[in-house]
Design an enzyme around this catalytic site. Sequence first.
Site, short mmCIF file in Angstrom:
data_model
loop_
_atom_site.label_atom_id
_atom_site.label_comp_id
_atom_site.label_asym_id
_atom_site.label_seq_id
_atom_site.Cartn_x
_atom_site.Cartn_y
_atom_site.Cartn_z
N ASP A 36 0.81 -1.22 0.00
CA ASP A 36 0.00 0.00 0.00
C ASP A 36 0.84 1.27 0.00
O ASP A 36 0.45 2.29 0.57
CB ASP A 36 -0.98 0.01 1.19
CG ASP A 36 -1.76 -1.29 1.27
OD1 ASP A 36 -2.32 -1.69 0.24
OD2 ASP A 36 -1.77 -1.93 2.34
N HIS A 82 -4.52 -2.24 -5.91
CA HIS A 82 -3.83 -1.06 -6.44
C HIS A 82 -4.86 -0.05 -6.89
O HIS A 82 -5.69 -0.35 -7.74
CB HIS A 82 -2.94 -1.47 -7.62
CG HIS A 82 -1.81 -2.37 -7.23
ND1 HIS A 82 -1.16 -3.20 -8.11
CD2 HIS A 82 -1.21 -2.56 -6.04
CE1 HIS A 82 -0.20 -3.85 -7.46
NE2 HIS A 82 -0.22 -3.48 -6.21
N GLN A 122 2.27 -6.37 -3.11
CA GLN A 122 2.64 -6.34 -1.69
C GLN A 122 3.97 -5.59 -1.54
O GLN A 122 4.14 -4.59 -2.20
CB GLN A 122 2.70 -7.77 -1.09
CG GLN A 122 1.35 -8.47 -1.04
CD GLN A 122 0.98 -9.14 -2.34
OE1 GLN A 122 1.78 -9.80 -2.96
NE2 GLN A 122 -0.26 -8.98 -2.76
N GLY A 126 -11.48 -2.78 2.88
CA GLY A 126 -11.98 -1.65 3.68
C GLY A 126 -11.46 -1.66 5.10
O GLY A 126 -11.83 -0.83 5.94
N LYS A 161 3.00 10.46 -0.73
CA LYS A 161 2.19 11.04 0.34
C LYS A 161 2.95 12.07 1.20
O LYS A 161 2.73 12.16 2.41
CB LYS A 161 1.62 9.94 1.23
CG LYS A 161 0.43 9.21 0.55
CD LYS A 161 -0.34 8.36 1.53
CE LYS A 161 -1.83 8.52 1.38
NZ LYS A 161 -2.65 7.70 2.22
N CYS A 162 3.89 12.79 0.60
CA CYS A 162 4.62 13.81 1.38
C CYS A 162 3.66 14.93 1.81
O CYS A 162 3.88 15.59 2.83
CB CYS A 162 5.76 14.39 0.55
SG CYS A 162 7.14 13.25 0.44
P1 IMP Z 1 -2.46 -12.93 1.89
O1 IMP Z 1 -1.49 -12.38 0.88
O2 IMP Z 1 -3.89 -12.67 1.53
O3 IMP Z 1 -2.21 -14.37 2.22
O4 IMP Z 1 -2.21 -12.12 3.25
C1 IMP Z 1 -0.99 -12.25 4.00
C2 IMP Z 1 -0.55 -10.94 4.61
O5 IMP Z 1 -0.16 -10.04 3.56
C3 IMP Z 1 -1.66 -10.20 5.38
O6 IMP Z 1 -1.08 -9.51 6.48
C4 IMP Z 1 -2.19 -9.21 4.35
O7 IMP Z 1 -2.80 -8.10 4.96
C5 IMP Z 1 -0.92 -8.84 3.63
N1 IMP Z 1 -1.19 -8.38 2.26
C6 IMP Z 1 -1.54 -9.13 1.19
N2 IMP Z 1 -1.72 -8.35 0.11
C7 IMP Z 1 -1.45 -7.09 0.48
C8 IMP Z 1 -1.43 -5.83 -0.21
O8 IMP Z 1 -1.65 -5.72 -1.42
N3 IMP Z 1 -1.11 -4.74 0.56
C9 IMP Z 1 -0.79 -4.83 1.86
N4 IMP Z 1 -0.79 -5.98 2.54
C10 IMP Z 1 -1.12 -7.11 1.86
#
Ligand code: IMP
Length: 465
Positions: free
Chosen positions: A18, A46, A227, A341, A370-371
């Site tokens: 994020d 995204h 991620q 959400g 995000k500065c």
């Molecule tokens: P999973 O990828 O759904 O198995 O989740 C595993 C961990 O990765 C959890 O803590 C999720 O919140 C985090 N996670 C998965 N995808 C994202 C993303 O796109 N942004 C932020 N965290 C993510």
Amino acid sequence: MNARAGYADVLVGLQYGDEGKAKIVDRLAADYDIVARFNGGANAGHTVSTPTGSARLAQVPSGVFHAHTLMYIGSGCVVSLVKLADELDALRSTGASLDGRLHVSEQCAVIQPWHLDFDARHGAQIGTTGNGIGPCYADLSLRWQGGVRTVVQLRDLVADEAGAFEQMARYAATHDDTPAARAATGSVIASMRAAWARLKPSVGVVDARWMTRHVQRGARVLFEGAQSVMLDVTGGQQPYVTSSHTAPAFAFVGGDLPVRYHRKTIGVAKAIASRVGAGPFRTEFGAQRSSRYCADAALRGIGWREERDRFDPQALLRSEDEFDVGVALRMLTNEYGTGSGRPRRLGRLDVAELAEVIERHGVNEWYLNKCDCLSLFSGTRDAEIPVLMPQSEGEGGAHAAAMYHFPAFDELPDDVTDIARLPLPLQAFVSAVQTATACRIAGIGLGPRREQLLILSEGTVNDDA
Ligand code: IMP
């Protein structure tokens, strides 16, 4: 190497996901021919803000709004047929033209009914997104169980559709064969069949050499990480990780391209950090209180609406209690999960950790998003921006870090196109952060719109001596 050959750059998040990667990809995509994903699946969320409004992407690469780019989902990704079909429909409704642009590796593993079921039963404890990601990657490695193949790849669907769906049903039955479970599996498979029928005409399922052939002919590729490197399945802190490799080096495995074509690695971070799901986050406002609150809110379905009805963010911002400051910052910077959400946990920028990550992964340049949000600190009690900075070895040993406080600044002027027009405290902040990470900051985010990304050409930000 062929003189006309292209190259590949890799862009990854440097924190916990994020970071606003899609916004950077969307901005850079004009200079590439292919934007490609190499890891993850529908767990990614995204958001791209375009002149025609904002769009949410999960599996489709963020170059989608640049009509000249091809898009590729590499073999390192896992595919949800239902979510991909829905996403393409949603994109078409925004006017995006997709014809002939999206290509998916035939080696991608498909999310099966059992994966969703397993994630629903066990994922909550680590706060997964519930997309069946972990079980799908696990089954890819498992290969075989109870007399059934545990994985279905896209090429299996192409070769024998009926057989592939039948295999999914048999595999689910090895785990649970009650009439209720059979009915549930049957209904998920029915929606997957319908999704596959919708996908077939609009997606090119391609072999493992597709990407290499394009680059040999000169294509310029941008690999877009999903991620973040801190959530890498082995490099991150187990079990609070996602199940794929998020490290930039993996782009060439999961993106199906020889490493010889690598040109540079680009990082993305944001000035106020966030994390969703459980796991260590040492700069979190309100520490364990915040992580417990956010975990509970996720379980109870509390999101931005409930927080808006319950709290006054401006009052919380002035609070002495850092938990309150975290809630206020979340509300004022809109840090809620794109897909779920869920309220995100908010933390101070951890420059010490960033410096380590940048070094470990050989990042060549990075963007700080995000500065503009840092101006909110002028509404806090001490009107200072807290940041965890690395200390030199003499100051406290290797990997030592200490909290620094930078002076806050007021809201930024609109549409700044030159760093010299930014408040001096922000200029000093950017320069200090660049020095501490020993890596060039190539741009800073000053707002959600495409044009609110200030690109910094080499030498514009002087290192803070
Ligand atoms: P999973 O990828 O759904 O198995 O989740 C595993 C961990 O990765 C959890 O803590 C999720 O919140 C985090 N996670 C998965 N995808 C994202 C993303 O796109 N942004 C932020 N965290 C993510």
